[in-house]
Design an enzyme around this catalytic site. Structure first.
Site, short mmCIF file in Angstrom:
data_model
loop_
_atom_site.label_atom_id
_atom_site.label_comp_id
_atom_site.label_asym_id
_atom_site.label_seq_id
_atom_site.Cartn_x
_atom_site.Cartn_y
_atom_site.Cartn_z
N HIS A 31 29.83 44.58 35.01
CA HIS A 31 31.24 44.24 34.76
C HIS A 31 31.82 43.35 35.85
O HIS A 31 32.72 42.54 35.57
CB HIS A 31 32.07 45.52 34.58
CG HIS A 31 31.74 46.23 33.31
ND1 HIS A 31 32.32 45.90 32.11
CD2 HIS A 31 30.88 47.23 33.04
CE1 HIS A 31 31.83 46.67 31.15
NE2 HIS A 31 30.94 47.48 31.69
N ASP A 35 33.74 39.94 35.08
CA ASP A 35 35.06 39.56 35.59
C ASP A 35 35.02 38.16 36.21
O ASP A 35 35.96 37.37 36.03
CB ASP A 35 35.55 40.57 36.62
CG ASP A 35 35.93 41.91 36.00
OD1 ASP A 35 36.08 41.97 34.76
OD2 ASP A 35 36.06 42.89 36.76
N GLU A 61 37.58 39.60 26.04
CA GLU A 61 37.04 38.28 26.33
C GLU A 61 37.72 37.19 25.51
O GLU A 61 37.20 36.12 25.32
CB GLU A 61 35.53 38.25 26.10
CG GLU A 61 35.10 38.33 24.66
CD GLU A 61 35.00 39.74 24.09
OE1 GLU A 61 34.52 39.87 22.96
OE2 GLU A 61 35.41 40.72 24.74
#
Length: 186
Positions: A31, A35, A61
């Site tokens: 993750h 990011d 997203e």
């Protein structure tokens, strides 16, 4: 922005885009990397947009851009520019490798002088995004083209499918002989 566009009679476009296979990026790279990818895409998008355009992240997203004084053709050009920028400027991962990205785009426009609510624009752009995702991804679809059945075939389509699509585009863009004769007779 909507009120200003209505007051001045400007066109207004709404662009939605969604990173293709983003879950796979999070699953394979974590993750934190996801990011970083989102930040990279936001920077690329901001670089392509004009100073008066609004950009926001909309959900995981997905991004949304409100484009005042921008018709559907200009919005489609902008979407293509951004789509290509994502492919040509991939983010560098913490290990130094590059991550190939693609995105699907849906857009809707309100012609100058007409009224359309943001929910209406959003709904039409979202429907165009759905078509882009389900007809091969990594493309931009305008709601107007989708409504007229002029969505291009997927990249792996047969030559015959591309030929049929081109014929539909020509039939839509070029008035029939009888329509031209009728206009000439007036």
């Amino acid at each position: 922005q909507l009120a200003q566009a209505e007051r001045h009679g400007w066109p207004l476009s709404l662009l939605l885009f969604d990173l293709d296979h983003f879950k796979r990026i999070n699953d394979q790279h974590g993750h934190e990397t996801g990011d970083l990818v989102l930040q990279h895409v936001a920077q690329l998008a901001q670089a392509q947009l004009r100073s008066g355009d609004l950009l926001a992240r909309y959900g995981g997203e997905e991004f949304i851009a409100l484009l005042p004084d921008c018709d559907d053709q200009e919005a489609l050009v902008l979407a293509e520019r951004l789509r290509l920028a994502m492919q040509q400027q991939p983010p560098r991962l913490p290990d130094g490798s590059l991550l190939n990205l693609s995105a699907s785009f849906g857009l809707a426009a309100r012609p100058p002088g007409l009224r359309a609510s943001l929910p209406d624009l959003f709904g039409r752009a979202d429907a165009a995004l759905y078509i882009a995702k389900h007809s091969g991804r990594n493309q931009a679809i305008a709601a107007q083209l989708a409504a007229e059945g002029l969505v291009p075939p997927p990249a792996d389509a047969s030559e015959a499918q591309f030929g049929d699509w081109i014929d539909r585009m020509i039939d839509t863009a070029v008035p029939s002989r009888s329509a031209l004769e009728e206009a000439h007779d007036r």
